[in-house]
Design a protein around this motif. Structure first.
Motif, PDB file in Angstrom:
ATOM      1  N   ALA A   1       0.988  -1.042   0.034  1.00  0.00           N
ATOM      2  CA  ALA A   1      -0.081   0.085   0.086  1.00  0.00           C
ATOM      3  C   ALA A   1       1.060   1.372   0.043  1.00  0.00           C
ATOM      4  CB  ALA A   1      -1.013  -0.095   1.352  1.00  0.00           C
ATOM      5  N   THR A   2       2.037   1.149   0.537  1.00  0.00           N
ATOM      6  CA  THR A   2       2.870   2.144   0.469  1.00  0.00           C
ATOM      7  C   THR A   2       3.248   2.587  -0.825  1.00  0.00           C
ATOM      8  OG1 THR A   2       4.935   3.568   1.224  1.00  0.00           O
ATOM      9  CG2 THR A   2       4.988   1.004   0.539  1.00  0.00           C
ATOM     10  N   PRO A   3       3.368   4.431  -1.128  1.00  0.00           N
ATOM     11  CA  PRO A   3       3.901   4.674  -2.424  1.00  0.00           C
ATOM     12  C   PRO A   3       5.173   4.820  -2.512  1.00  0.00           C
ATOM     13  CG  PRO A   3       3.245   6.412  -0.882  1.00  0.00           C
ATOM     14  CD  PRO A   3       3.069   5.297  -0.410  1.00  0.00           C
ATOM     15  N   ASP A   4       6.021   4.405  -1.659  1.00  0.00           N
ATOM     16  CA  ASP A   4       7.370   4.071  -1.838  1.00  0.00           C
ATOM     17  C   ASP A   4       7.726   2.913  -2.668  1.00  0.00           C
ATOM     18  OD1 ASP A   4       7.949   6.731  -0.532  1.00  0.00           O
ATOM     19  OD2 ASP A   4       8.031   5.563   1.440  1.00  0.00           O
ATOM     20  N   PHE A   5       8.893   2.984  -3.453  1.00  0.00           N
ATOM     21  CA  PHE A   5       9.427   1.824  -3.860  1.00  0.00           C
ATOM     22  C   PHE A   5       9.902   0.948  -2.932  1.00  0.00           C
ATOM     23  CE2 PHE A   5      11.570   0.265  -7.866  1.00  0.00           C
ATOM     24  CZ  PHE A   5      12.461  -0.730  -7.074  1.00  0.00           C
ATOM     25  N   VAL A   6       9.523  -0.280  -2.615  1.00  0.00           N
ATOM     26  CA  VAL A   6      10.291  -1.065  -1.627  1.00  0.00           C
ATOM     27  C   VAL A   6      10.471  -2.684  -2.394  1.00  0.00           C
ATOM     28  CG1 VAL A   6       9.598  -2.544   0.398  1.00  0.00           C
ATOM     29  CG2 VAL A   6       8.699   0.013   0.003  1.00  0.00           C
ATOM     30  N   ALA A   7      11.558  -3.075  -2.125  1.00  0.00           N
ATOM     31  CA  ALA A   7      12.166  -4.243  -2.561  1.00  0.00           C
ATOM     32  C   ALA A   7      13.106  -5.083  -1.687  1.00  0.00           C
ATOM     33  CB  ALA A   7      12.909  -3.922  -4.068  1.00  0.00           C
ATOM     34  N   THR A   8      13.124  -6.371  -1.741  1.00  0.00           N
ATOM     35  CA  THR A   8      13.852  -7.219  -1.131  1.00  0.00           C
ATOM     36  C   THR A   8      14.851  -7.988  -2.222  1.00  0.00           C
ATOM     37  OG1 THR A   8      12.579  -8.907  -0.801  1.00  0.00           O
ATOM     38  CG2 THR A   8      12.597  -7.310   0.922  1.00  0.00           C
ATOM     39  N   ALA A   9      16.137  -8.141  -1.847  1.00  0.00           N
ATOM     40  CA  ALA A   9      16.773  -8.646  -2.678  1.00  0.00           C
ATOM     41  C   ALA A   9      18.356  -9.286  -2.126  1.00  0.00           C
ATOM     42  CB  ALA A   9      17.595  -7.469  -3.817  1.00  0.00           C
ATOM     43  N   THR A  10      18.871 -10.252  -2.718  1.00  0.00           N
ATOM     44  CA  THR A  10      19.998 -11.157  -2.236  1.00  0.00           C
ATOM     45  C   THR A  10      21.137  -9.791  -2.204  1.00  0.00           C
ATOM     46  OG1 THR A  10      20.662 -11.773  -4.304  1.00  0.00           O
ATOM     47  CG2 THR A  10      19.091 -13.132  -3.076  1.00  0.00           C
ATOM     48  N   PRO A  11      22.252 -10.244  -1.599  1.00  0.00           N
ATOM     49  CA  PRO A  11      23.346  -9.536  -1.433  1.00  0.00           C
ATOM     50  C   PRO A  11      23.920  -9.311  -2.996  1.00  0.00           C
ATOM     51  CG  PRO A  11      23.596 -10.753   0.294  1.00  0.00           C
ATOM     52  CD  PRO A  11      22.497 -11.391  -0.308  1.00  0.00           C
ATOM     53  N   GLU A  12      23.604 -10.386  -3.895  1.00  0.00           N
ATOM     54  CA  GLU A  12      24.395 -10.431  -5.115  1.00  0.00           C
ATOM     55  C   GLU A  12      23.131  -9.239  -5.919  1.00  0.00           C
ATOM     56  OE1 GLU A  12      25.285 -13.219  -2.526  1.00  0.00           O
ATOM     57  OE2 GLU A  12      23.528 -13.430  -3.902  1.00  0.00           O
ATOM     58  N   GLY A  13      22.271  -8.898  -5.428  1.00  0.00           N
ATOM     59  CA  GLY A  13      21.262  -8.038  -6.348  1.00  0.00           C
ATOM     60  C   GLY A  13      20.091  -8.741  -6.887  1.00  0.00           C
ATOM     61  N   ARG A  14      19.876 -10.147  -6.594  1.00  0.00           N
ATOM     62  CA  ARG A  14      18.761 -10.819  -7.288  1.00  0.00           C
ATOM     63  C   ARG A  14      17.407 -10.483  -6.466  1.00  0.00           C
ATOM     64  NH1 ARG A  14      16.159 -15.472  -6.351  1.00  0.00           N
ATOM     65  NH2 ARG A  14      17.409 -16.235  -5.009  1.00  0.00           N
ATOM     66  N   THR A  15      16.590 -10.010  -6.946  1.00  0.00           N
ATOM     67  CA  THR A  15      15.366  -9.509  -6.542  1.00  0.00           C
ATOM     68  C   THR A  15      14.512 -10.626  -5.967  1.00  0.00           C
ATOM     69  OG1 THR A  15      15.374  -7.519  -8.024  1.00  0.00           O
ATOM     70  CG2 THR A  15      13.103  -8.257  -7.029  1.00  0.00           C
ATOM     71  N   LEU A  16      14.014 -10.388  -4.680  1.00  0.00           N
ATOM     72  CA  LEU A  16      13.256 -11.454  -4.423  1.00  0.00           C
ATOM     73  C   LEU A  16      11.543 -10.717  -3.943  1.00  0.00           C
ATOM     74  CD1 LEU A  16      15.376 -12.461  -1.285  1.00  0.00           C
ATOM     75  CD2 LEU A  16      15.170 -13.765  -3.389  1.00  0.00           C
ATOM     76  N   TYR A  17      11.320  -9.576  -3.864  1.00  0.00           N
ATOM     77  CA  TYR A  17      10.055  -9.052  -3.488  1.00  0.00           C
ATOM     78  C   TYR A  17      10.121  -7.545  -4.269  1.00  0.00           C
ATOM     79  CZ  TYR A  17       6.402  -6.577  -1.298  1.00  0.00           C
ATOM     80  OH  TYR A  17       5.379  -5.739  -0.891  1.00  0.00           O
ATOM     81  N   LEU A  18       9.040  -7.310  -4.640  1.00  0.00           N
ATOM     82  CA  LEU A  18       8.752  -5.792  -5.409  1.00  0.00           C
ATOM     83  C   LEU A  18       7.482  -5.522  -4.879  1.00  0.00           C
ATOM     84  CD1 LEU A  18      10.368  -6.235  -8.871  1.00  0.00           C
ATOM     85  CD2 LEU A  18      11.348  -4.633  -6.979  1.00  0.00           C
ATOM     86  N   ASN A  19       7.278  -4.394  -4.107  1.00  0.00           N
ATOM     87  CA  ASN A  19       5.769  -3.918  -3.857  1.00  0.00           C
ATOM     88  C   ASN A  19       5.192  -3.354  -5.006  1.00  0.00           C
ATOM     89  OD1 ASN A  19       6.837  -1.441  -3.942  1.00  0.00           O
ATOM     90  ND2 ASN A  19       5.892  -0.624  -2.300  1.00  0.00           N
ATOM     91  N   SER A  20       3.881  -3.088  -5.025  1.00  0.00           N
ATOM     92  CA  SER A  20       3.088  -2.475  -6.275  1.00  0.00           C
ATOM     93  C   SER A  20       3.668  -1.242  -6.934  1.00  0.00           C
ATOM     94  CB  SER A  20       1.657  -2.114  -5.910  1.00  0.00           C
ATOM     95  OG  SER A  20       1.091  -3.356  -5.081  1.00  0.00           O
ATOM     96  N   SER A  21       4.233  -0.551  -6.038  1.00  0.00           N
ATOM     97  CA  SER A  21       4.762   0.833  -6.580  1.00  0.00           C
ATOM     98  C   SER A  21       6.165   0.456  -7.232  1.00  0.00           C
ATOM     99  CB  SER A  21       5.099   2.026  -5.401  1.00  0.00           C
ATOM    100  OG  SER A  21       4.106   2.101  -4.651  1.00  0.00           O
ATOM    101  N   ALA A  22       6.761  -0.367  -6.868  1.00  0.00           N
ATOM    102  CA  ALA A  22       8.118  -0.698  -7.475  1.00  0.00           C
ATOM    103  C   ALA A  22       7.850  -1.266  -8.701  1.00  0.00           C
ATOM    104  CB  ALA A  22       9.073  -1.584  -6.619  1.00  0.00           C
ATOM    105  N   ARG A  23       6.781  -2.393  -8.769  1.00  0.00           N
ATOM    106  CA  ARG A  23       6.361  -3.020 -10.074  1.00  0.00           C
ATOM    107  C   ARG A  23       6.176  -1.826 -11.208  1.00  0.00           C
ATOM    108  NH1 ARG A  23       5.684  -8.301 -10.049  1.00  0.00           N
ATOM    109  NH2 ARG A  23       5.918  -9.504  -7.718  1.00  0.00           N
ATOM    110  N   TYR A  24       5.256  -1.081 -10.610  1.00  0.00           N
ATOM    111  CA  TYR A  24       4.872  -0.056 -11.421  1.00  0.00           C
ATOM    112  C   TYR A  24       5.816   0.867 -12.178  1.00  0.00           C
ATOM    113  CZ  TYR A  24       2.519   4.199 -13.333  1.00  0.00           C
ATOM    114  OH  TYR A  24       2.322   5.363 -14.345  1.00  0.00           O
ATOM    115  N   LEU A  25       6.744   1.297 -11.291  1.00  0.00           N
ATOM    116  CA  LEU A  25       7.887   2.058 -11.635  1.00  0.00           C
ATOM    117  C   LEU A  25       8.852   1.237 -12.692  1.00  0.00           C
ATOM    118  CD1 LEU A  25       9.313   4.836 -11.197  1.00  0.00           C
ATOM    119  CD2 LEU A  25      10.836   3.777  -9.428  1.00  0.00           C
ATOM    120  N   ILE A  26       8.994   0.349 -12.426  1.00  0.00           N
ATOM    121  CA  ILE A  26       9.860  -0.445 -13.446  1.00  0.00           C
ATOM    122  C   ILE A  26       9.253  -1.343 -14.399  1.00  0.00           C
ATOM    123  CG2 ILE A  26      11.661  -0.658 -11.739  1.00  0.00           C
ATOM    124  CD1 ILE A  26      10.984  -3.742 -11.519  1.00  0.00           C
TER     125      ILE A  26
END
Length: 185
Positions: A93-118
């Protein structure tokens, strides 16, 4: 009481004597040698039966304890999943870009705002998203070479970077990276 014959038969299992079976009769010489051997076998069979009953009782108790433990564990997991779903709903629900990733940069989770942005659709797998796809080259290098290593060392990092829209437009951002340790460190 008029008893003239008496036999004591050990009730045993293996090397353990579990008890004694006492037999009495009113006739003299009621038990001969063959009867004594049979009674000895009966004592062994009674011991085995009692031993099995003990084992069965112990197994029933263990099953009941394990069932109760599993039920409690299932309840704990349900509560944890409900809490996780609540937190994910907040992040989505947050309008901020929120993601989780591994230390190598592999994405695990993207919130709705992040999905929209990219430009990642709701049903698309976020693990296919790489920093090189979501950041201009200079920003991706900064995140991978400076941001993530510093966040791992210090717990967090923030710096000016940019995200890439699907059309190639750069969107300048103040990016914050928080490192979270797993249970294994």
């Amino acid at each position: 009481w008029g008893f003239k014959a008496h036999a004591s038969v050990p009730i045993w299992m293996g090397d353990e004597v579990l008890g004694v079976l006492n037999l009495v009769g009113s006739d003299q010489g009621l038990f001969d040698e063959e009867d004594k051997e049979s009674l000895y076998t009966v004592g062994n069979q009674l011991g085995v039966a009692l031993g099995r009953a003990r084992v069965h009782e112990g197994l029933e108790r263990l099953v009941a304890e394990r069932t109760a433990s599993l039920a409690a564990e299932v309840e704990q997991r349900k509560l944890a999943q409900a809490e996780q779903a609540r937190l994910v709903a907040i992040l989505d629900a947050t309008p901020d870009f929120v993601a989780t990733a591994t230390p190598e940069g592999r994405t695990l989770y993207l919130n709705s705002s992040a999905r929209y942005l990219i430009g990642l659709g709701e049903g698309e797998d976020p693990s296919a998203v790489e920093i090189s796809r979501t950041h201009p080259e200079w920003a991706g290098r900064k995140v991978l070479e400076e941001g993530i290593p510093q966040a791992i060392r210090r717990g967090s990092w923030s710096g000016e970077t940019a995200y890439l829209r699907p059309d190639g437009t750069e969107i300048p951002v103040l990016e914050v990276i928080l490192a979270h340790k797993r249970g294994d460190g």
